[in-house]
Each structure stands twice: as C-alpha cells, then as structure tokens.
Scaffold this motif. Structure first.
Motif, PDB file in Angstrom:
ATOM      1  N   GLU A 135       3.124   1.834 -13.350  1.00  0.00           N
ATOM      2  CA  GLU A 135       2.033   1.150 -14.031  1.00  0.00           C
ATOM      3  C   GLU A 135       2.502  -0.181 -14.601  1.00  0.00           C
ATOM      4  OE1 GLU A 135       2.776   4.427 -14.561  1.00  0.00           O
ATOM      5  OE2 GLU A 135       1.136   5.178 -13.344  1.00  0.00           O
ATOM      6  N   GLY A 136       3.706  -0.200 -15.151  1.00  0.00           N
ATOM      7  CA  GLY A 136       4.266  -1.439 -15.693  1.00  0.00           C
ATOM      8  C   GLY A 136       4.477  -2.482 -14.610  1.00  0.00           C
ATOM      9  N   LEU A 137       4.990  -2.040 -13.459  1.00  0.00           N
ATOM     10  CA  LEU A 137       5.186  -2.966 -12.347  1.00  0.00           C
ATOM     11  C   LEU A 137       3.852  -3.502 -11.831  1.00  0.00           C
ATOM     12  CD1 LEU A 137       8.004  -1.099 -10.390  1.00  0.00           C
ATOM     13  CD2 LEU A 137       8.213  -3.268 -11.591  1.00  0.00           C
ATOM     14  N   LEU A 138       2.839  -2.632 -11.753  1.00  0.00           N
ATOM     15  CA  LEU A 138       1.530  -3.076 -11.296  1.00  0.00           C
ATOM     16  C   LEU A 138       0.909  -4.088 -12.261  1.00  0.00           C
ATOM     17  CD1 LEU A 138       0.002   0.238  -9.899  1.00  0.00           C
ATOM     18  CD2 LEU A 138       0.754  -1.761  -8.599  1.00  0.00           C
ATOM     19  N   SER A 139       1.073  -3.864 -13.566  1.00  0.00           N
ATOM     20  CA  SER A 139       0.522  -4.817 -14.530  1.00  0.00           C
ATOM     21  C   SER A 139       1.260  -6.151 -14.455  1.00  0.00           C
ATOM     22  CB  SER A 139       0.550  -4.256 -15.948  1.00  0.00           C
ATOM     23  OG  SER A 139       1.865  -4.166 -16.427  1.00  0.00           O
TER      24      SER A 139
END
Length: 167
Positions: A135-139
């Motif tokens: 999720e952090g990478l996607l954001s």
C-alpha cells in the motif's frame, strides 16, 4: 501395507510443501527455538491476519521438497527447529512481520528464504522487510504520477491569475 500408506502420505506431504515453495511469492525460513507458546500464538495471529501461512516442518521433509521445487540452495539454512512462512500475494509482508517480531523477541531468528523463485540470505530478507508495504509503494507511485498533472494545473492557474491582474 501400513508402510506403503505411510510412505505415500510422506510423499504427498513433500509435494504439498514443494507446491507451496513454487507458488509462494516470498517464503521465509526462521528458527523459533526459545519462543514460548504465547509468543508463537501471537506470531501466528499476526501472520494469519496478513494472509500468510506459517508452519513448523521437519527439515528432512523440506529438503525433499526443495529438491522437487529445484531450490536446493535453501538446504543450507535447514538445521535446528524450522518454521516457514509462505505468502502467495504479498512479497514484503512475511519478511516485515517476522523481522519486526524478531526485533522484540530475540529467540526468533531469520535464516533465509525464497523471494520470487530465488534463494536469499537472512540479510536479504531483512532488507526486504525494510521496504514499504504494498500500500505504501502504491501511494508513492500514485504521488509520482499525480505530480506532473498537479504542476500543470498550478501553472495554468498562475497564468490565468496573471492575465486577470493584467486586465
């Protein structure tokens, strides 16, 4: 007759583990010696919530499975009590959960693992754990993709404001 059934059951167990090794995005091997029941229960709970399968397996069974899955380099870390976390979806989650748990519980020791079909060391597992979550990478990716559009919008706004002031 009983021996044939036992041998067949063991062969099936080996094939199940080999399949998990092949299908997992990330597999982490750890030594859990010294953890008490409450600690192991808490670790299992955290892994289960993340959709990660965690099993304590015999080294001989895992060695046979690594031969079947063509991952024999993993045999180097198969000594002592062995617990393995299999993740089919998230490449970072098992490394992150086990590494964070090992920081607070000295008894848990990461030994190595398999990441996308490649055998890796404990240091590489720890490096993987340092990565942001999916999720952090996607954001972060979304933020990078939005930056040009945001900058263009700000430039258009600045130009229109300048024209309004001129008029």
């Amino acid at each position: 007759m009983a021996n044939a059934k036992v041998i067949q059951a063991k062969q099936e167990a080996v094939e199940v583990v080999a399949t998990k090794l092949r299908e997992s995005v990330t597999t982490v091997v750890a030594d859990y010696r010294g953890l008490n029941v409450a600690q192991v229960t808490e670790l299992r709970k955290q892994l289960r919530e993340a959709g990660i399968e965690f099993q304590v397996l015999k080294n001989t069974l895992v060695r046979r499975a690594t031969e079947s899955a063509d991952l024999t380099e993993l045999n180097e870390v198969l000594s002592g009590p062995t617990a393995i976390a299999f993740s089919k979806d998230d490449a970072v989650a098992p490394a992150k959960i086990l590494n964070d748990f090992a920081k607070t519980n000295d008894a848990l020791e990461l030994k190595g693992g398999v990441v996308e079909g490649r055998v890796v060391s404990a240091e590489e597992i720890k490096a993987l754990a340092a990565l942001p979550s999916r999720e952090g990478l996607l954001s972060m990716l979304l933020s990078v993709l939005q930056a040009p559009v945001r900058n263009f919008a700000l430039a258009v706004k600045a130009v229109s404001e300048k024209e309004e002031q001129s008029a």
